[in-house]
Scaffold this motif. Sequence first.
Motif, PDB file in Angstrom:
ATOM      1  N   ARG A 172       0.786  -1.321  -0.110  1.00 35.41           N
ATOM      2  CA  ARG A 172      -0.275  -0.078   0.023  1.00 35.41           C
ATOM      3  C   ARG A 172       0.877   1.227   0.006  1.00 35.41           C
ATOM      4  O   ARG A 172       0.836   2.237  -0.643  1.00 35.41           O
ATOM      5  CB  ARG A 172      -0.865  -0.017   1.436  1.00 35.41           C
ATOM      6  CG  ARG A 172      -1.925  -0.923   0.964  1.00 35.41           C
ATOM      7  CD  ARG A 172      -2.951  -1.049   1.944  1.00 35.41           C
ATOM      8  NE  ARG A 172      -3.769  -2.130   2.056  1.00 35.41           N
ATOM      9  CZ  ARG A 172      -4.866  -2.571   2.679  1.00 35.41           C
ATOM     10  NH1 ARG A 172      -5.482  -1.494   3.815  1.00 35.41           N
ATOM     11  NH2 ARG A 172      -5.718  -3.561   2.584  1.00 35.41           N
TER      12      ARG A 172
ATOM     13  N   ASP B  52      -3.718  -9.193  -1.161  1.00 31.52           N
ATOM     14  CA  ASP B  52      -3.423  -7.945  -0.642  1.00 31.52           C
ATOM     15  C   ASP B  52      -3.510  -7.013  -1.768  1.00 31.52           C
ATOM     16  O   ASP B  52      -3.723  -5.786  -1.649  1.00 31.52           O
ATOM     17  CB  ASP B  52      -1.886  -8.170  -0.316  1.00 31.52           C
ATOM     18  CG  ASP B  52      -1.875  -8.462   1.448  1.00 31.52           C
ATOM     19  OD1 ASP B  52      -2.831  -8.510   1.796  1.00 31.52           O
ATOM     20  OD2 ASP B  52      -0.775  -8.817   1.799  1.00 31.52           O
TER      21      ASP B  52
ATOM     22  N   SER C 224      -5.578  -3.595  -1.574  1.00 30.10           N
ATOM     23  CA  SER C 224      -4.597  -2.579  -1.660  1.00 30.10           C
ATOM     24  C   SER C 224      -5.059  -1.644  -2.790  1.00 30.10           C
ATOM     25  O   SER C 224      -5.207  -0.336  -2.315  1.00 30.10           O
ATOM     26  CB  SER C 224      -3.316  -2.640  -1.799  1.00 30.10           C
ATOM     27  OG  SER C 224      -2.778  -3.703  -0.584  1.00 30.10           O
TER      28      SER C 224
END
Length: 254
Positions: A62, A142, A146
Amino acid sequence: MQNLMLLVQDPAAWVALVTLVVMEIVLGIDNLIFISILTNKLPPENREKARKIGIGLALVMRLGLLGTVAWIVQLTTPVFELFGQGFSWKDIILIAGGLFLVWKATKEIHHSVDPVDHKEDMVSGKVATSFASAIGQILLLDLVFSIDSIITAVGMTPHVPIMVIAVIAAVTVMLVAATPLANFIERNPTIVMLALAFLLMIGTTLIAEGMGFHVPKGYVYAAMAFSALVEVLNMFSRNARKRSQGGSGTDTVH
């Protein structure tokens, strides 16, 4: 430095920061549930390490994406059209991530409902998952969560420092909550099925979003909260019956 000081003195910036932190934490629930279920299938000695690596990768990903905000924003530009509907890279990523979640949740539900068909894959009653496979799957989700999170953040504030602080705060909360949540799911088998149902719903929502059908996240999280509340009441009810039966047994002996 001067711009940072101006942000600190701006009440609107503080409001945006608090709002963004709360939003990032709420959006992180999806990721946390997936990580908890996946890491619980690892040997006990590897679970904590896998959770830390998975959440650490979420933070790195991120923060890295925040450094390419201009590129992230361009992901919403349609790259092709199908049946009159434009599809951007964001849509493609959401659809792919949603399909993966639906497949994963369906597979895990099938394992839970009919474990006899998978005896060759079972280790101590749980479907075996390798450490590398778990990290790879966590990394894949993720990426999906993200990108969705960063695009949402960009729509709320143009200030990258606020986004960075919000992301770090949210991931810190995830890191603190990961093990207690995973242990809670591990101790309560019925919670596992509920969590898998959540992942199924989240995956379906991601696919719908990618197809151009906006699903208000408030409805999704309200449904999740209501289902969780019902399950908590069921747990209290089961515990009360157990205590009652235990008390009855003691009275009979005396």
